[in-house]
Write a protein that holds these residues in place. Structure first.
Motif, PDB file in Angstrom:
ATOM      1  N   ALA A  53       0.621   4.045  -2.810  1.00 43.59           N
ATOM      2  CA  ALA A  53       0.260   5.431  -2.499  1.00 43.59           C
ATOM      3  C   ALA A  53       1.145   6.397  -3.271  1.00 43.59           C
ATOM      4  O   ALA A  53       0.679   7.445  -3.731  1.00 43.59           O
ATOM      5  N   ALA A 108       0.114   9.942 -10.049  1.00 42.59           N
ATOM      6  CA  ALA A 108      -1.001  10.034 -10.992  1.00 42.59           C
ATOM      7  C   ALA A 108      -1.859  11.257 -10.682  1.00 42.59           C
ATOM      8  O   ALA A 108      -2.302  11.967 -11.601  1.00 42.59           O
ATOM      9  N   GLY A 109      -2.079  11.527  -9.382  1.00 45.16           N
ATOM     10  CA  GLY A 109      -2.862  12.701  -9.016  1.00 45.16           C
ATOM     11  C   GLY A 109      -2.194  13.990  -9.444  1.00 45.16           C
ATOM     12  O   GLY A 109      -2.842  14.913  -9.939  1.00 45.16           O
ATOM     13  N   VAL A 162      -0.221   6.577  -6.691  1.00 42.14           N
ATOM     14  CA  VAL A 162      -1.449   7.371  -6.703  1.00 42.14           C
ATOM     15  C   VAL A 162      -1.130   8.856  -6.654  1.00 42.14           C
ATOM     16  O   VAL A 162      -1.728   9.672  -7.366  1.00 42.14           O
ATOM     17  N   LEU A 163      -0.163   9.236  -5.814  1.00 35.50           N
ATOM     18  CA  LEU A 163       0.194  10.650  -5.722  1.00 35.50           C
ATOM     19  C   LEU A 163       0.763  11.159  -7.040  1.00 35.50           C
ATOM     20  O   LEU A 163       0.440  12.272  -7.476  1.00 35.50           O
ATOM     21  N   PRO A 173       0.820  -1.232   0.000  1.00 30.10           N
ATOM     22  CA  PRO A 173       0.000   0.000   0.000  1.00 30.10           C
ATOM     23  C   PRO A 173       0.840   1.264   0.000  1.00 30.10           C
ATOM     24  O   PRO A 173       0.481   2.258  -0.635  1.00 30.10           O
ATOM     25  N   PHE A 174       1.988   1.232   0.683  1.00 30.36           N
ATOM     26  CA  PHE A 174       2.857   2.405   0.733  1.00 30.36           C
ATOM     27  C   PHE A 174       3.361   2.762  -0.662  1.00 30.36           C
ATOM     28  O   PHE A 174       3.297   3.931  -1.092  1.00 30.36           O
ATOM     29  N   GLY A 217      -2.422  14.222 -13.222  1.00 31.80           N
ATOM     30  CA  GLY A 217      -3.820  14.442 -13.586  1.00 31.80           C
ATOM     31  C   GLY A 217      -4.285  15.838 -13.261  1.00 31.80           C
ATOM     32  O   GLY A 217      -4.990  16.471 -14.057  1.00 31.80           O
ATOM     33  N   ALA A 218      -3.881  16.359 -12.091  1.00 26.48           N
ATOM     34  CA  ALA A 218      -4.312  17.708 -11.714  1.00 26.48           C
ATOM     35  C   ALA A 218      -3.751  18.741 -12.683  1.00 26.48           C
ATOM     36  O   ALA A 218      -4.464  19.644 -13.121  1.00 26.48           O
TER      37      ALA A 218
END
Lengths: 170, 104
Positions: free
Chosen positions: A146, A152-153, A149-150, A142-143, A156-157
């Protein structure tokens, strides 16, 4: 005794600032009231012996997300003429629902977890949390996810927020 | 303080966040309400971690879960504000009620 006082202080700060943020008509004042709520929550984390989480709360929420919200405020126009009646209706409905849930919880069996004893606080949690994150049979996957995900965020932003619809007046 | 005090504070915070999401006519308020809701969940996680049952003394899983919630909330805030900016430049408004192109 000191702990009880600190609890009530942080509870008043958190709930009071959240109510202020909810009820204030000016959205900038609401954002700054939210700052009080987030700092009060950091105080709760200190009371609950979660020192790493308290630092993270101040850094990321009070320092990062709130600044992001303020930037969002500055880049969008204020919303005027809110219809008060519908707002009050929704608020009453939600608070009523919440009160029912609260009452059910308070009298029912869900709440009996409160009977547990408070355990001795560990000396510090930073080292333990770091070791837990990097142990292979615990939170390593999960680490690493994460971080993906950050990333990609972030991409994406930037991609979503770029100006695609040129306005005539600019 | 006992566990139920922290749970009561978290429940109140969740409720305030829910009213904020449902009742305010501004997308920025919706985002702030979402942050309040996530914070209430975090407070629950940390409180349950502090009052964990016997035999689980060394475990910090609640706090680690709260760290992940904070990570995802940061990513969510960035993406959501980018979407709000886009909505503003497309619809010239950030009232959720006015953004009803798909409705009819």
């Amino acid at each position: 005794m000191g702990e009880v006082l600190a609890f009530w202080f942080f509870a008043a700060l958190t709930i009071g600032c959240a109510l202020l943020a909810l009820l204030h008509r000016n959205v900038v004042n609401s954002a700054f009231a939210l700052l009080g709520t987030l700092l009060g929550l950091a105080g709760f984390y200190v009371l609950l012996a979660a020192d790493f989480l308290a630092m993270t709360q101040v850094l990321i929420y009070a320092g990062g997300i709130l600044v992001l919200i303020l930037f969002g405020l500055m880049l969008t126009p204020p919303v005027t003429n809110e219809r008060r009646f519908g707002r009050i209706l929704v608020a009453v409905a939600v608070v009523g629902l919440g009160a029912v849930a609260f009452w059910e919880k308070a009298r029912g069996a869900v709440w009996h977890a409160a009977a547990r004893e408070e355990l001795a606080a560990p000396a510090g949690t930073v080292r333990e949390i770091g070791l837990e994150f990097l142990r292979r049979d615990s939170w390593l996957l999960p680490f690493e996810l994460a971080s993906v995900v950050l990333l990609a965020g972030l991409v994406g932003a930037v991609y979503i927020a770029r100006r695609r619809f040129p306005r005539e007046d600019v | 303080m006992e566990l139920s005090a922290y749970l009561a504070v978290a429940a109140l915070l969740f409720l305030i966040g829910l009213v904020m999401v449902a009742a305010r006519r501004n997308l920025i308020y919706v985002l702030m309400g979402l942050e309040l809701i996530l914070n209430a969940a975090n407070l629950n996680l940390v409180a349950f971690n502090r009052f964990r049952p016997e035999g689980m003394e060394g475990h910090l899983d609640g706090q680690i879960g709260a760290v992940f919630v904070i990570i995802l909330a940061a990513a969510e805030a960035a993406i959501a504000l980018a979407i709000v900016l886009n909505i503003h430049s497309l619809f010239e408004t950030i009232r959720p009620d006015d953004i009803d192109t798909l409705k009819d």
